[in-house]
Write an enzyme that holds these catalytic residues in place. Structure first.
Site, PDB file in Angstrom:
ATOM      1  N   HIS A 191      49.002  47.565  39.048  1.00 30.23           N
ATOM      2  CA  HIS A 191      48.739  47.014  37.715  1.00 30.23           C
ATOM      3  C   HIS A 191      49.854  46.103  37.235  1.00 30.23           C
ATOM      4  O   HIS A 191      49.633  45.202  36.437  1.00 30.23           O
ATOM      5  CB  HIS A 191      48.441  48.144  36.731  1.00 30.23           C
ATOM      6  CG  HIS A 191      47.072  48.684  36.955  1.00 30.23           C
ATOM      7  ND1 HIS A 191      46.842  49.841  37.649  1.00 30.23           N
ATOM      8  CD2 HIS A 191      45.862  48.167  36.665  1.00 30.23           C
ATOM      9  CE1 HIS A 191      45.540  50.016  37.750  1.00 30.23           C
ATOM     10  NE2 HIS A 191      44.925  49.031  37.162  1.00 30.23           N
ATOM     11  N   ARG A 293      40.202  44.626  30.172  1.00 29.14           N
ATOM     12  CA  ARG A 293      40.842  45.930  30.422  1.00 29.14           C
ATOM     13  C   ARG A 293      41.356  46.473  29.092  1.00 29.14           C
ATOM     14  O   ARG A 293      42.488  46.201  28.697  1.00 29.14           O
ATOM     15  CB  ARG A 293      42.002  45.766  31.400  1.00 29.14           C
ATOM     16  CG  ARG A 293      41.600  45.481  32.847  1.00 29.14           C
ATOM     17  CD  ARG A 293      42.836  45.379  33.724  1.00 29.14           C
ATOM     18  NE  ARG A 293      42.554  45.472  35.135  1.00 29.14           N
ATOM     19  CZ  ARG A 293      42.498  44.419  35.975  1.00 29.14           C
ATOM     20  NH1 ARG A 293      42.690  43.210  35.514  1.00 29.14           N
ATOM     21  NH2 ARG A 293      42.250  44.601  37.253  1.00 29.14           N
ATOM     22  N   ARG A 329      35.383  46.736  29.387  1.00 29.78           N
ATOM     23  CA  ARG A 329      35.482  48.005  30.097  1.00 29.78           C
ATOM     24  C   ARG A 329      36.048  49.062  29.158  1.00 29.78           C
ATOM     25  O   ARG A 329      37.063  48.821  28.495  1.00 29.78           O
ATOM     26  CB  ARG A 329      36.389  47.869  31.320  1.00 29.78           C
ATOM     27  CG  ARG A 329      36.526  49.212  32.043  1.00 29.78           C
ATOM     28  CD  ARG A 329      37.250  49.063  33.335  1.00 29.78           C
ATOM     29  NE  ARG A 329      38.679  48.854  33.140  1.00 29.78           N
ATOM     30  CZ  ARG A 329      39.523  48.673  34.142  1.00 29.78           C
ATOM     31  NH1 ARG A 329      39.083  48.646  35.394  1.00 29.78           N
ATOM     32  NH2 ARG A 329      40.816  48.493  33.915  1.00 29.78           N
ATOM     33  N   GLU A 418      34.176  51.716  42.202  1.00 33.13           N
ATOM     34  CA  GLU A 418      35.580  51.824  42.617  1.00 33.13           C
ATOM     35  C   GLU A 418      35.793  53.026  43.503  1.00 33.13           C
ATOM     36  O   GLU A 418      36.855  53.206  44.092  1.00 33.13           O
ATOM     37  CB  GLU A 418      36.481  51.982  41.383  1.00 33.13           C
ATOM     38  CG  GLU A 418      36.333  50.882  40.380  1.00 33.13           C
ATOM     39  CD  GLU A 418      37.231  51.080  39.187  1.00 33.13           C
ATOM     40  OE1 GLU A 418      38.285  50.458  39.148  1.00 33.13           O
ATOM     41  OE2 GLU A 418      36.867  51.877  38.290  1.00 33.13           O
ATOM     42  N   ASN A 441      40.207  46.846  43.949  1.00 36.54           N
ATOM     43  CA  ASN A 441      41.567  47.408  43.997  1.00 36.54           C
ATOM     44  C   ASN A 441      41.499  48.923  44.198  1.00 36.54           C
ATOM     45  O   ASN A 441      42.136  49.487  45.091  1.00 36.54           O
ATOM     46  CB  ASN A 441      42.318  47.116  42.692  1.00 36.54           C
ATOM     47  CG  ASN A 441      42.275  45.659  42.324  1.00 36.54           C
ATOM     48  OD1 ASN A 441      42.155  44.810  43.188  1.00 36.54           O
ATOM     49  ND2 ASN A 441      42.365  45.365  41.032  1.00 36.54           N
ATOM     50  N   ASP A 442      40.730  49.577  43.354  1.00 38.03           N
ATOM     51  CA  ASP A 442      40.617  51.029  43.501  1.00 38.03           C
ATOM     52  C   ASP A 442      39.722  51.401  44.678  1.00 38.03           C
ATOM     53  O   ASP A 442      39.955  52.409  45.335  1.00 38.03           O
ATOM     54  CB  ASP A 442      40.081  51.663  42.206  1.00 38.03           C
ATOM     55  CG  ASP A 442      41.213  51.928  41.238  1.00 38.03           C
ATOM     56  OD1 ASP A 442      42.242  52.474  41.670  1.00 38.03           O
ATOM     57  OD2 ASP A 442      41.084  51.567  40.059  1.00 38.03           O
ATOM     58  N   ARG A 452      47.710  52.491  45.658  1.00 42.28           N
ATOM     59  CA  ARG A 452      47.802  51.047  45.436  1.00 42.28           C
ATOM     60  C   ARG A 452      49.160  50.592  44.914  1.00 42.28           C
ATOM     61  O   ARG A 452      49.459  49.402  44.863  1.00 42.28           O
ATOM     62  CB  ARG A 452      46.681  50.572  44.498  1.00 42.28           C
ATOM     63  CG  ARG A 452      46.745  51.164  43.123  1.00 42.28           C
ATOM     64  CD  ARG A 452      45.470  50.890  42.357  1.00 42.28           C
ATOM     65  NE  ARG A 452      45.494  49.645  41.621  1.00 42.28           N
ATOM     66  CZ  ARG A 452      44.567  49.285  40.753  1.00 42.28           C
ATOM     67  NH1 ARG A 452      43.527  50.059  40.528  1.00 42.28           N
ATOM     68  NH2 ARG A 452      44.654  48.154  40.105  1.00 42.28           N
ATOM     69  N   CYS A 489      35.308  42.312  40.349  1.00 44.78           N
ATOM     70  CA  CYS A 489      36.353  42.020  39.363  1.00 44.78           C
ATOM     71  C   CYS A 489      37.720  42.500  39.834  1.00 44.78           C
ATOM     72  O   CYS A 489      38.687  42.450  39.091  1.00 44.78           O
ATOM     73  CB  CYS A 489      36.014  42.610  37.999  1.00 44.78           C
ATOM     74  SG  CYS A 489      35.896  44.403  38.011  1.00 44.78           S
TER      75      CYS A 489
END
Ligand code: PEP
Ligand code: MG
Length: 565
Positions: A191, A293, A329, A418, A441-442, A452, A489
């Site tokens: 992040h 986010r 989200r 995810e 990403n997840d 990550r 995304c």
């Protein structure tokens, strides 16, 4: 002089003096052990004055930072300054000094006493323990003459070097002060990397050796290539400036909707965390927001933002996007994005624990209040507001989320893919809601069981890994079978070459950091949909991430040569 190499995660080349961030002890760490009782007599007056002066210095520094930051941050920092000036705390210190303790031990023990009271006083107050630990660490650093933990504020622009950065530290960075970030650890989808990109700050992660350079060393950071030049010569600086000018010129060129060269439309959207300059984003011409986010809006908040405050924050984004789509989200609290007002402080395995939509199991009211605030903001704006839930694993979770969104008056509710389970059952998940959005990403983190945040595992977290692309294909096929749109995304969408593969796999929209959008748009415009499908097949057939990248790069270059005649 020489160079260091890491992974470039946010493009841009810039040179400046480096300043290292003093490491912060782990959140929730126990207080340092009390110092041994001195054999000599303690100078009660001197020790007491030193401890109080340290507390006052911390309070004053917090206040100055708050005034500079303004807004919510000012409130939070003023509250922390008040804790440092608490007369009860000062009295506890004095009692201990009078009992023969040196100032550091007296301070540490006084904080430990307060900490014990707060930690035992229920979830809400337990969250304040982190504030208290931060003030303690600052005061002890002042007392011992060590660098104060946290982001430095030297009063001039500099390159921030750190072992790693917490999202809360990164979110409050001022790009005019911190001109680049280099960390020893951290992965490309951490992040911190995402926030740096969204703030437009050039950044390099997993750069071994950066934290051992001396403060004030001049470095040239290239957030595209991942190279950090130490004490660069005039020639290297001139070359970097030329590259940077060319990059900026390319970004300024080209607008319009995303489409392949044969006219297949792909919505190109932006990911936002709320801290961005929305007027700048307008220049890249996105079709809307594919991922807001919301947790990034409230990272520093000690308590849940009220309905009016949330509504205002969402409205600010909606207003900037007129009649375009904005996908909001709901809070993805937990793991590396803990929110003090909801995340349990001592979860043994937070990435696999209560994060994302699962938070609603423990605090259902929080989700409903957020949905109500989003609905209220949507009512007052032209934007087409969609909502989506993070960390959804089953069709039942997707159905429950849609029901709650509808109850709040929000007509379009989708979920993120995810977790591999959601990709494997994508058609049922898609049938239970209105759209899917793939968070690569997840999805990579959970498919490869690789944290990550871990820079050393970047090869496993590589979004080109064919196994990850298999999951993307499953999700795209599932959404297609259910007749629902499916976007990506995660950071994968911001790679101009990988974007072609994603479109070839059946993805209908791509959402990315604004800075990445012009290059993705240009890449799409050079290829037909049939090209994209062939590139996707080549990527899936490769043995590993690196192989997929090379195969697709070679094939895409051939396609471009043929197309150019
Ligand atoms: C993702 O996981 O790919 C995603 C987009 O969500 P985040 O990076 O905020 O976890
Ligand atoms: Mg995610």
């Amino acid at each position: 002089m020489g160079g260091l190499r890491g992974i470039g995660v946010s493009p841009g080349a810039v040179a400046g003096p480096l300043i290292r961030m003093a490491t912060r002890p782990a959140a929730g760490s126990a207080p340092p052990p009390a110092v041994e009782m001195p054999a000599v007599e303690v100078d009660v007056h001197g020790e007491n004055a030193a401890a109080r002066a340290a507390l006052e210095a911390v309070a004053a520094e917090l206040e100055t930072r708050g005034t500079r930051a303004g807004g919510d941050a000012a409130e939070v920092l003023a509250a922390q300054a008040m804790i440092a000036r608490d007369p009860g705390l000062a009295d506890l210190v004095t009692t201990r000094v009078k009992a023969g303790w040196l100032a550091p031990a007296a301070l540490a023990d006084a904080f430990a006493h307060y900490r014990g009271i707060l930690a035992g006083a229920g979830e809400y107050l337990a969250a304040r323990v982190a504030d208290l630990d931060d003030i303690r660490d600052r005061a002890l650093a002042v007392l011992s003459g060590r660098a104060v933990p946290g982001v430095p504020h030297p009063g001039h622009p500099y390159v921030l070097a750190a072992v790693d950065l917490a999202p809360a530290d990164t979110a409050t960075l001022d790009p005019a002060e911190v001109i680049a970030i280099v960390t020893e650890e951290g992965g490309p989808t951490s992040h911190t990397a995402i926030l740096a990109k969204s703030l437009g700050i050039p950044a390099v992660v997993a750069c071994a050796g950066i934290a051992s350079l001396a403060d004030a060393t001049v470095v040239l950071v290239d957030g595209g290539t991942g190279v950090v030049d130490v004490e660069p010569g005039a020639e290297a600086l001139a070359r970097a400036q030329a590259r940077e000018d060319a990059r900026r010129a390319a970004l300024a060129a080209g607008t319009g909707p995303g489409r392949t060269s044969d006219g297949h439309g792909v919505d190109l959207l932006v990911n936002l965390g709320g801290a961005e300059d929305l007027t700048v984003i307008g220049a890249v011409g996105p079709a809307g927001v594919g991922l807001l986010r919301t947790e990034f809006l409230f990272l520093d908040r000690p308590d849940e933002p009220g309905l009016a405050e949330q509504r205002e924050a969402y409205l600010r984004v909606f207003a900037a996007f007129g009649g375009r789509k904005v996908v909001v989200r709901t809070l993805d609290a937990g793991a590396d994005k803990p929110l003090r007002f909801v995340t349990a402080p001592d979860e043994p395995n937070p990435a696999l624990g209560v994060r994302g939509l699962r938070t609603a199991r423990r605090a259902p009211g929080l989700l409903d209040r957020q949905l109500a605030a989003i609905a209220a903001a949507a009512e007052g704006s032209e934007a087409k507001v969609w909502v989506m839930a993070p960390m959804v694993s089953t069709p039942a979770e997707a159905a429950a989320f849609r029901a709650r969104a509808r109850a709040a008056g929000l007509a379009v509710a989708g979920v993120m893919v995810e977790v591999p389970a959601a990709a494997l059952r994508a058609s049922a998940v898609a049938a239970a809601c209105d759209f899917l959005s793939i968070g690569t990403n997840d999805l990579a983190q959970y498919a490869f069981a690789a944290d990550r945040m871990a820079g050393g595992l970047a090869d496993l977290l590589d979004p080109w890994q064919p196994a990850l692309l298999d999951l993307v294909r499953l999700a795209a096929d599932g959404a297609g079978a259910a007749g629902k749109p499916v976007g990506v995304c995660g950071e994968a969408a911001s790679d101009p070459l990988l974007a072609l593969v994603l479109v070839g796999l059946g993805v209908t929209s791509l959402s990315m950091a604004p800075i990445a959008l012009p290059a993705v748009r240009a890449s799409l415009a050079r290829h037909t949909l049939a090209h994209c499908r062939r590139l996707a097949a080549a990527a899936l057939a490769a043995p590993d991430g690196q192989g997929a990248r090379y195969a697709v790069a070679a094939l895409a270059a051939d396609q471009e040569r043929v197309a150019a005649g």
